[in-house]
Design a protein around this motif. Structure first.
Motif, PDB file in Angstrom:
ATOM      1  N   HIS A   1       5.249  -1.097   1.840  1.00  0.00           N
ATOM      2  CA  HIS A   1       4.409   0.048   2.139  1.00  0.00           C
ATOM      3  C   HIS A   1       5.193   1.353   2.192  1.00  0.00           C
ATOM      4  N   LEU A   2       4.487   2.408   1.735  1.00  0.00           N
ATOM      5  CA  LEU A   2       4.915   3.799   1.946  1.00  0.00           C
ATOM      6  C   LEU A   2       6.338   4.068   1.449  1.00  0.00           C
ATOM      7  N   SER A   3       6.608   3.699   0.193  1.00  0.00           N
ATOM      8  CA  SER A   3       7.953   3.891  -0.360  1.00  0.00           C
ATOM      9  C   SER A   3       7.878   4.416  -1.785  1.00  0.00           C
ATOM     10  N   TYR A   4       8.979   5.060  -2.196  1.00  0.00           N
ATOM     11  CA  TYR A   4       9.127   5.497  -3.582  1.00  0.00           C
ATOM     12  C   TYR A   4      10.367   4.849  -4.163  1.00  0.00           C
ATOM     13  N   ILE A   5      10.171   4.078  -5.252  1.00  0.00           N
ATOM     14  CA  ILE A   5      11.277   3.413  -5.948  1.00  0.00           C
ATOM     15  C   ILE A   5      11.294   3.940  -7.376  1.00  0.00           C
ATOM     16  N   GLY A   6      12.218   4.857  -7.644  1.00  0.00           N
ATOM     17  CA  GLY A   6      12.317   5.465  -8.962  1.00  0.00           C
ATOM     18  C   GLY A   6      13.710   5.336  -9.524  1.00  0.00           C
ATOM     19  N   ASP A   7      13.827   5.004 -10.821  1.00  0.00           N
ATOM     20  CA  ASP A   7      15.124   4.851 -11.484  1.00  0.00           C
ATOM     21  C   ASP A   7      16.015   3.915 -10.687  1.00  0.00           C
ATOM     22  N   ALA A   8      15.503   2.727 -10.455  1.00  0.00           N
ATOM     23  CA  ALA A   8      16.234   1.767  -9.622  1.00  0.00           C
ATOM     24  C   ALA A   8      16.259   0.395 -10.276  1.00  0.00           C
ATOM     25  N   ASP A   9      17.347  -0.324  -9.988  1.00  0.00           N
ATOM     26  CA  ASP A   9      17.498  -1.707 -10.418  1.00  0.00           C
ATOM     27  C   ASP A   9      17.606  -2.551  -9.156  1.00  0.00           C
ATOM     28  N   VAL A  10      16.485  -3.220  -8.817  1.00  0.00           N
ATOM     29  CA  VAL A  10      16.409  -3.981  -7.573  1.00  0.00           C
ATOM     30  C   VAL A  10      16.467  -5.469  -7.897  1.00  0.00           C
ATOM     31  N   GLY A  11      17.357  -6.180  -7.225  1.00  0.00           N
ATOM     32  CA  GLY A  11      17.574  -7.597  -7.522  1.00  0.00           C
ATOM     33  C   GLY A  11      16.499  -8.508  -6.951  1.00  0.00           C
ATOM     34  N   ARG A  12      16.845  -9.797  -6.846  1.00  0.00           N
ATOM     35  CA  ARG A  12      15.940 -10.819  -6.336  1.00  0.00           C
ATOM     36  C   ARG A  12      15.951 -10.846  -4.807  1.00  0.00           C
ATOM     37  N   ASN A  13      14.787 -11.204  -4.265  1.00  0.00           N
ATOM     38  CA  ASN A  13      14.682 -11.471  -2.829  1.00  0.00           C
ATOM     39  C   ASN A  13      15.198 -10.310  -1.976  1.00  0.00           C
ATOM     40  N   VAL A  14      14.882  -9.108  -2.397  1.00  0.00           N
ATOM     41  CA  VAL A  14      15.255  -7.906  -1.652  1.00  0.00           C
ATOM     42  C   VAL A  14      14.056  -7.460  -0.826  1.00  0.00           C
TER      43      VAL A  14
ATOM     44  N   ASN B   1       0.806  -1.209   0.000  1.00  0.00           N
ATOM     45  CA  ASN B   1       0.000   0.000   0.000  1.00  0.00           C
ATOM     46  C   ASN B   1       0.848   1.272   0.000  1.00  0.00           C
ATOM     47  N   PHE B   2       0.393   2.229  -0.804  1.00  0.00           N
ATOM     48  CA  PHE B   2       1.037   3.536  -0.927  1.00  0.00           C
ATOM     49  C   PHE B   2       2.511   3.419  -1.318  1.00  0.00           C
ATOM     50  N   VAL B   3       2.756   2.558  -2.304  1.00  0.00           N
ATOM     51  CA  VAL B   3       4.099   2.430  -2.885  1.00  0.00           C
ATOM     52  C   VAL B   3       4.036   2.914  -4.332  1.00  0.00           C
ATOM     53  N   GLU B   4       5.029   3.706  -4.731  1.00  0.00           N
ATOM     54  CA  GLU B   4       5.141   4.185  -6.104  1.00  0.00           C
ATOM     55  C   GLU B   4       6.418   3.633  -6.720  1.00  0.00           C
ATOM     56  N   VAL B   5       6.268   3.038  -7.910  1.00  0.00           N
ATOM     57  CA  VAL B   5       7.418   2.485  -8.634  1.00  0.00           C
ATOM     58  C   VAL B   5       7.458   3.130 -10.004  1.00  0.00           C
ATOM     59  N   LYS B   6       8.606   3.711 -10.372  1.00  0.00           N
ATOM     60  CA  LYS B   6       8.727   4.393 -11.650  1.00  0.00           C
ATOM     61  C   LYS B   6      10.048   4.016 -12.335  1.00  0.00           C
ATOM     62  N   LYS B   7       9.952   3.562 -13.583  1.00  0.00           N
ATOM     63  CA  LYS B   7      11.137   3.286 -14.401  1.00  0.00           C
ATOM     64  C   LYS B   7      12.163   2.466 -13.613  1.00  0.00           C
ATOM     65  N   SER B   8      11.667   1.396 -13.000  1.00  0.00           N
ATOM     66  CA  SER B   8      12.508   0.565 -12.150  1.00  0.00           C
ATOM     67  C   SER B   8      12.195  -0.901 -12.391  1.00  0.00           C
ATOM     68  N   SER B   9      13.179  -1.732 -12.129  1.00  0.00           N
ATOM     69  CA  SER B   9      12.959  -3.175 -12.178  1.00  0.00           C
ATOM     70  C   SER B   9      13.049  -3.726 -10.757  1.00  0.00           C
ATOM     71  N   LEU B  10      12.170  -4.682 -10.492  1.00  0.00           N
ATOM     72  CA  LEU B  10      12.132  -5.323  -9.184  1.00  0.00           C
ATOM     73  C   LEU B  10      12.205  -6.825  -9.414  1.00  0.00           C
ATOM     74  N   GLY B  11      13.223  -7.455  -8.862  1.00  0.00           N
ATOM     75  CA  GLY B  11      13.465  -8.868  -9.130  1.00  0.00           C
ATOM     76  C   GLY B  11      12.453  -9.793  -8.483  1.00  0.00           C
ATOM     77  N   ASP B  12      12.512 -11.069  -8.860  1.00  0.00           N
ATOM     78  CA  ASP B  12      11.601 -12.076  -8.323  1.00  0.00           C
ATOM     79  C   ASP B  12      11.670 -12.105  -6.792  1.00  0.00           C
ATOM     80  N   LYS B  13      10.495 -12.208  -6.177  1.00  0.00           N
ATOM     81  CA  LYS B  13      10.319 -12.381  -4.730  1.00  0.00           C
ATOM     82  C   LYS B  13      10.805 -11.194  -3.903  1.00  0.00           C
ATOM     83  N   SER B  14      11.036 -10.069  -4.538  1.00  0.00           N
ATOM     84  CA  SER B  14      11.389  -8.869  -3.782  1.00  0.00           C
ATOM     85  C   SER B  14      10.135  -8.181  -3.279  1.00  0.00           C
ATOM     86  N   LYS B  15      10.283  -7.405  -2.202  1.00  0.00           N
ATOM     87  CA  LYS B  15       9.126  -6.804  -1.543  1.00  0.00           C
ATOM     88  C   LYS B  15       9.374  -5.328  -1.241  1.00  0.00           C
ATOM     89  N   VAL B  16       8.365  -4.540  -1.580  1.00  0.00           N
ATOM     90  CA  VAL B  16       8.310  -3.141  -1.133  1.00  0.00           C
ATOM     91  C   VAL B  16       6.917  -3.001  -0.543  1.00  0.00           C
TER      92      VAL B  16
END
Length: 459
Positions: free
Chosen positions: A363-376, A346-361
């Motif tokens: 609540h209440l976060s902004y992920i922009g211009d990011a390369d996020v791996g697996r299981n993060v 809830n209340f998470v914004e993701v922009k121009k970013s990749s989020l790997g398998d089984k990763s979690k964001v």
């Protein structure tokens, strides 16, 4: 098989729309009405398609692009005059020309195909698409003789009292022998109430020459609706929405409340998808089996994987993997790539970013211009600080990392594989693999300080 050509009449301004937007560009379920016409004509496989433009010619032509040739009608002098503008492109061609209005977005390709097939099978010089209208007011009437053959078409404004009682109407869509059409157009007169050159007058001209004129009656009057004002626009939207939703339901999609579900024509949805009320699904979206959308979600130009849930959230121009949980109240902005079994809470914004398998964001976060791996795991309140007022920078978070709550990752920065970032940290330098990074001021407790402040306020 005879060659086929199509002429689309799209020159009118649409005064009754009371809009600066030209009539044929008004959207129905998210697409301009003229685009619906073009899309439904394509399966008929016309060898050439010509759109007659007038008001807003440049904008209409720009939108149509390579889907159709465009020809300018500088003065709007009637439908016959409009078709005549295509003469230089088509007059010497052998075959069938279908003439349609650019403000009739509900006519299906099946109806267009049946009309052309009937025309060619009958060997007619002209064939009229007709329908029985519950209220024929305003429509041209199809007048038949004692043998039930088409005698002529009379416009509503020119019709006699008895002719106004006829409920079979001219839909404004025709098939013609191409050469006969353009030859007859030169004999059309403007001797009528409006002082215009009417395309239906071609019918009478051909009959006076003992040429065969036929009619093909569609069983669905509703699909012939022409849009002249915002009321008709809303009716068309409702009708097309119902048609599309019913098609999806017959294909195995569950719509809890079809009346409050909006799906545009190009959307692809597999069987066993569940869609809750208030959902809007647009553009080139594909939703795979067992996904669940809504309630009150908006998805546009997205790939949504198998078994994914998108609850009370917005996703645009992104790719979302299988068995992903999104929402409630998440915002997936363009160019996001969400891996399988990931979670966007809830209340998470993701922009121009990749989020790997089984990763979690969660609540209440902004992920922009990011390369996020697996299981993060990214904790509550985390922000990738990607913008310095001029440029955007990349944040990289490698596999198996843990980002504590209320962390700021000031890009460009890399958090190494398996590392930890302590809650409340502001990270400005790369974090090595398997490290713990703490970037916050040391806590200092000043005992009794609060009481002194309170006493000062009383004084």
């Amino acid at each position: 098989m005879a060659k086929r050509y199509a002429v689309i009449l799209a020159a009118g301004k649409g005064t009754r729309m009371k809009s600066k937007l030209y009539k044929v560009l008004h959207p129905v379920l998210g697409r301009p009405m003229v685009q619906h016409v073009i899309d439904q004509l394509k399966p008929v496989k016309p060898d050439e398609m010509v759109t007659i433009v007038g008001h807003g010619a440049d904008k209409v032509a720009e939108y149509i692009g390579e889907d159709s040739e465009t020809v300018l009608q500088e003065e709007q002098l009637g439908t016959g005059h409009a078709v005549l503008q295509a003469e230089d492109l088509l007059k010497n061609q052998e075959g069938t020309t279908i003439v349609v209005c650019g403000d009739t977005p509900l006519i299906t390709h099946e109806t267009y195909q049946a009309l052309c097939d009937h025309h060619e099978r009958e060997g007619a010089k002209a064939t009229i698409l007709t329908a029985k209208a519950p209220d024929p007011g305003g429509y041209g009437r199809v007048i038949r003789d004692d043998q039930n053959q088409v005698k002529r078409i009379v416009e509503h404004k020119d019709a006699s009292g008895n002719e106004l009682l006829v409920d079979e109407i001219n839909t404004g869509t025709y098939c013609f022998d191409n050469k006969a059409l353009f030859e007859a157009l030169h004999h059309v007169s403007n001797d009528n109430v409006q002082g215009e050159y009417y395309l239906p007058d071609v019918i009478e001209i051909l009959q006076n020459r003992n040429e065969k004129v036929s009619a093909f009656q569609t069983a669905d009057f509703e699909e012939t609706l022409g849009i002249n004002d915002r009321v008709a626009l809303a009716q068309a939207e409702k009708s097309l929405k119902k048609r599309i939703n019913e098609q999806h339901m017959r294909n195995g999609v569950t719509l809890i409340d079809p009346d409050n579900t909006y799906i545009s024509p190009e959307v692809v949805i597999e069987a066993d998808v569940l869609i809750h009320p208030g959902s809007v699904i647009k553009g080139k979206t594909t939703i795979k089996a067992d996904a669940e959308i809504g309630p009150h979600s908006e998805v546009e130009n997205c790939y949504v994987g198998e078994g994914t849930t998108l609850e009370q959230s917005v996703a645009k121009d992104s790719r979302i993997g299988d068995r992903v949980q999104i929402g409630p109240y998440s915002h997936i902005r363009p160019e996001a790539k969400i891996g399988n079994e990931a979670k966007i809470g809830n209340f998470v914004e993701v922009k121009k970013s990749s989020l790997g398998d089984k990763s979690k964001v969660s609540h209440l976060s902004y992920i922009g211009d990011a390369d996020v791996g697996r299981n993060v795991n990214i904790g509550c309140g985390t922000i990738t600080v990607n913008y310095d007022g001029k440029n955007k920078y990349l944040t990289t978070i490698d596999d198996d990392s843990f980002i504590g709550c209320n962390s700021n990752l000031v890009a460009p920065v890399t958090v190494g594989k398996g590392s930890y970032v302590a809650a409340g940290s502001t990270i400005t330098k790369d974090v090595p693999e398997d490290a713990l990074s703490i970037a916050r001021s040391r806590q200092t407790n000043k005992e009794g300080y609060a009481s002194r402040i309170k006493n000062q306020k009383k004084d």
